[in-house]
Design a protein around this motif. Structure first.
Motif, PDB file in Angstrom:
ATOM      1  N   VAL A 274      39.085  34.614  48.321  1.00  0.00           N
ATOM      2  CA  VAL A 274      38.959  35.940  47.591  1.00  0.00           C
ATOM      3  C   VAL A 274      38.332  35.790  46.142  1.00  0.00           C
ATOM      4  O   VAL A 274      37.613  36.461  45.772  1.00  0.00           O
ATOM      5  CB  VAL A 274      40.396  36.452  47.612  1.00  0.00           C
ATOM      6  CG1 VAL A 274      40.415  37.707  46.673  1.00  0.00           C
ATOM      7  CG2 VAL A 274      40.795  36.914  49.095  1.00  0.00           C
ATOM      8  N   ALA A 295      42.550  34.561  50.864  1.00  0.00           N
ATOM      9  CA  ALA A 295      43.457  35.638  51.123  1.00  0.00           C
ATOM     10  C   ALA A 295      44.817  35.272  51.772  1.00  0.00           C
ATOM     11  O   ALA A 295      44.610  34.302  52.759  1.00  0.00           O
ATOM     12  CB  ALA A 295      42.573  36.655  52.123  1.00  0.00           C
ATOM     13  N   GLU A 330      35.444  38.426  45.928  1.00  0.00           N
ATOM     14  CA  GLU A 330      35.078  39.072  47.552  1.00  0.00           C
ATOM     15  C   GLU A 330      33.483  38.859  47.477  1.00  0.00           C
ATOM     16  O   GLU A 330      32.925  39.736  47.955  1.00  0.00           O
ATOM     17  CB  GLU A 330      35.495  40.660  47.226  1.00  0.00           C
ATOM     18  CG  GLU A 330      36.792  41.002  47.301  1.00  0.00           C
ATOM     19  CD  GLU A 330      37.548  40.900  48.728  1.00  0.00           C
ATOM     20  OE1 GLU A 330      37.611  39.672  49.197  1.00  0.00           O
ATOM     21  OE2 GLU A 330      37.861  42.122  49.081  1.00  0.00           O
ATOM     22  N   GLY A 347      39.388  44.023  40.954  1.00  0.00           N
ATOM     23  CA  GLY A 347      40.568  43.610  41.887  1.00  0.00           C
ATOM     24  C   GLY A 347      41.122  42.490  41.475  1.00  0.00           C
ATOM     25  O   GLY A 347      41.981  41.900  42.349  1.00  0.00           O
ATOM     26  N   ARG A 431      46.471  48.040  44.907  1.00  0.00           N
ATOM     27  CA  ARG A 431      45.976  46.967  46.085  1.00  0.00           C
ATOM     28  C   ARG A 431      45.165  45.873  45.321  1.00  0.00           C
ATOM     29  O   ARG A 431      43.886  45.891  46.118  1.00  0.00           O
ATOM     30  CB  ARG A 431      45.561  47.530  47.334  1.00  0.00           C
ATOM     31  CG  ARG A 431      46.695  48.477  48.137  1.00  0.00           C
ATOM     32  CD  ARG A 431      46.363  49.159  49.218  1.00  0.00           C
ATOM     33  NE  ARG A 431      46.168  48.036  50.495  1.00  0.00           N
ATOM     34  CZ  ARG A 431      46.873  47.543  50.958  1.00  0.00           C
ATOM     35  NH1 ARG A 431      48.502  47.977  50.991  1.00  0.00           N
ATOM     36  NH2 ARG A 431      47.048  46.667  51.900  1.00  0.00           N
ATOM     37  N   ARG A 433      43.088  42.512  44.940  1.00  0.00           N
ATOM     38  CA  ARG A 433      42.652  41.549  45.679  1.00  0.00           C
ATOM     39  C   ARG A 433      43.487  39.976  45.349  1.00  0.00           C
ATOM     40  O   ARG A 433      43.665  39.246  46.170  1.00  0.00           O
ATOM     41  CB  ARG A 433      41.376  41.258  45.884  1.00  0.00           C
ATOM     42  CG  ARG A 433      40.590  42.546  46.553  1.00  0.00           C
ATOM     43  CD  ARG A 433      41.151  42.608  47.995  1.00  0.00           C
ATOM     44  NE  ARG A 433      40.803  41.757  49.276  1.00  0.00           N
ATOM     45  CZ  ARG A 433      41.557  41.107  49.941  1.00  0.00           C
ATOM     46  NH1 ARG A 433      43.060  41.542  49.949  1.00  0.00           N
ATOM     47  NH2 ARG A 433      41.296  40.191  50.526  1.00  0.00           N
ATOM     48  N   ALA A 464      46.516  39.598  50.062  1.00  0.00           N
ATOM     49  CA  ALA A 464      46.201  39.142  48.589  1.00  0.00           C
ATOM     50  C   ALA A 464      46.048  37.930  48.536  1.00  0.00           C
ATOM     51  O   ALA A 464      46.843  37.025  49.147  1.00  0.00           O
ATOM     52  CB  ALA A 464      46.924  40.196  47.810  1.00  0.00           C
TER      53      ALA A 464
END
Length: 519
Positions: A274, A295, A330, A347, A431, A433, A464
């Motif tokens: 991530v 993740a 990401e 994020g 939310r 990441r 996450a």
């Protein structure tokens, strides 16, 4: 140090009846706030030369009780005797005049004042009608040397690390030559090296006759360094025993009235990367740190105070202007975020080390704080939809173990554990990441710690990536799936779950090789 030992002769003379003689005795002390009992009929004895541990869950009444002893709160009922005399300090100054000083969990420094000024606030030294700056500098240097720290007297308090700020709090209490010292979570912001200095200091003070009330959520620390331990629960003192008669399990049972909550299961399989950091540096503090986190993974960053852990997290969160390097989130590579807002948009969410200064608006309600980052989505035509805000706040609260029934409470009045839950929970709606958690359980009681650990693991289970920094190496070993070891601003090793231990972390920190370790 002879000079400092001589300067503590007041404590010695006040304890002249010998180590073990009653120094401070509280009998049937009670205190209520708005009809709610905070301290209920507590009787407590502190002996000269004793380190007396006081433990309990947040809200058990520990801090209120010790604030009464030090004059920061006034009891509704009960008596306090000091060296056989009835006393009733109504202010901290009156407490200090009785030889009682307190170091509280929350720092009380004046951020814009110098280290020297903060140490002598409330107890300035005079020569006739004039301030004796020379005497204060000399005294400051003595305490600095005796404690084994090196904080320049001219340093501005806000520029110091949290650990050094805590040392200033301790120095302030030390220079007052007190016979009774209350320490409320003094080691919480300290790394292993600084903790060892603090423990040595406590032993020296006790050896000179000072009675010390030691409050800590680190039960290993309490059992190792205290002579007796008292447990408070629900505003009452439940039990007092010699430390040798307690175990961690029995303390937790006494504190919570039940066995401790089991810790979450550690994952062994994760998703794709991530976040990937490439040559992240912070001038003078962090050097070319490169790593990735996947993740569902909790990546621990372990190291001593000053290793660059907080600076590294701040660089990733856009809160460190001296930072350089690149980051991929990401699959998209770009320079480090230039601001917190830019990081959030990418994020990345930061849960900062100092929840009171950087994580919450203390004058606002729990609901306002936990929904603060989400006001735009909870509004229509610039008008906040109160029902939607309440619904969102209660849902976020439940996710981090915060009781929705307290959603209207002012956040500044909450325990440290509940405040920390709000700081974590406020990001869940967006939310992110990547969660960057800097000391997420500092100053938090055992029960709240387990609830926070559970919330962190659930966030990871939801996909996450989490980077966890903690000065409590056991906490990192217990909760992280993989650990990076940071020393002097550089990554010096990586440990997977199976091989991680406090011992291995410290060997990497101090550069101990396999051959050296076996000698």
């Amino acid at each position: 140090m002879d000079t400092l030992a001589h300067s503590n002769s007041a404590a010695m003379s006040q304890a002249s009846t010998g180590v073990g003689a009653p120094l401070l005795v509280a009998t049937n002390v009670s205190k209520s706030f708005g009809g709610v009992l905070a301290v209920n009929n507590v009787s407590f004895e502190l002996k000269a030369g004793e380190v007396h541990g006081l433990v309990g869950a947040n809200g058990a009444g520990k801090s209120t009780f010790t604030r009464i002893l030090a004059g920061a709160e006034i009891a509704d009922a009960g008596t306090i005797r000091r060296d056989g005399r009835d006393i009733a300090p109504a202010t901290p100054r009156e407490g200090r005049l009785e030889g009682i000083a307190a170091i509280y969990q929350e720092l009380s420094l004046v951020p814009e004042r110098s280290a020297l000024s903060n140490v002598f606030i409330g107890n300035l030294l005079h020569k006739g009608p004039f301030l004796d700056i020379s005497a204060m500098r000399k005294r400051y240097a003595e305490i600095n040397a005796w404690m084994g720290v090196n904080i320049p007297p001219h340093a501005v308090a806000r520029s110091l690390s949290i650990a050094d700020q805590q040392m200033l709090e301790i120095m302030r209490a030390m220079q007052g030559r007190n016979a009774v010292l209350v320490m409320d979570e003094p080691s919480a912001p300290l790394g292993p090296k600084e903790r060892a200095k603090l423990h040595a200091l406590i032993a020296q003070l006790a050896g000179m006759g000072t009675g010390i009330i030691f409050i800590s959520h680190d039960l290993d620390e309490v059992l190792t360094h205290c002579d007796r331990v008292s447990v408070m629960r629900d505003a009452q003192l439940i039990d007092t025993r010699p430390a040798s008669e307690w175990s961690k399990a029995s303390l937790v049972t006494a504190m919570l009235g039940q066995a401790s909550v089991a810790e979450g299961t550690v994952r062994s399989h994760y998703g794709s990367d991530v976040l990937s950091a490439d040559n992240v540096s912070v001038t003078g503090r962090v050097f070319n740190a490169s790593f990735s986190v996947q993740a569902g993974e909790i990546l621990g960053i372990a190291g001593l105070v000053g290793a660059g852990r907080t600076e590294l997290l701040c660089a990733l969160a856009g809160a460190e202007p001296r930072a350089s390097g690149r980051v991929k989130v990401e699959g998209k590579t770009h320079s480090l975020p230039a601001s917190l807002q830019q990081a959030i948009s990418s994020g990345i969410a930061l849960v900062p080390e100092d929840r009171k200064r950087h994580g919450l608006i203390l004058s606002r309600s729990s609901l306002s704080n936990i929904t603060l980052p989400n006001l735009k989505t909870l509004s229509r035509f610039s008008f906040l939809k109160r029902s939607k805000q309440r619904q969102s706040g209660e849902s976020l609260s439940q996710a981090v173990g915060f009781s929705p029934s307290r959603i209207t409470a002012v956040s500044g009045k909450l325990s440290g554990g509940n405040q920390q839950k709000l700081v974590i929970g406020k990001w869940l709606y967006r939310r992110p990441r990547v969660f960057l958690l800097d000391e997420p359980t500092r100053g938090v009681d055992v029960g709240a710690k387990h609830e926070i650990y559970h919330a962190i693991r659930q966030i990871a289970n939801d996909g996450a990536a989490i980077i966890l920094v903690s000065s409590d190496l056991d906490e990192v070993v217990t909760n992280a799936d993989r650990i990076l070891v940071l020393a002097r601003g550089r990554i010096v090793g990586e440990l997977d779950r199976a091989e991680a231990s406090v011992e291995r972390i410290l060997k990497l920190v101090f550069g101990v090789t396999g051959e050296q370790a076996s000698e």
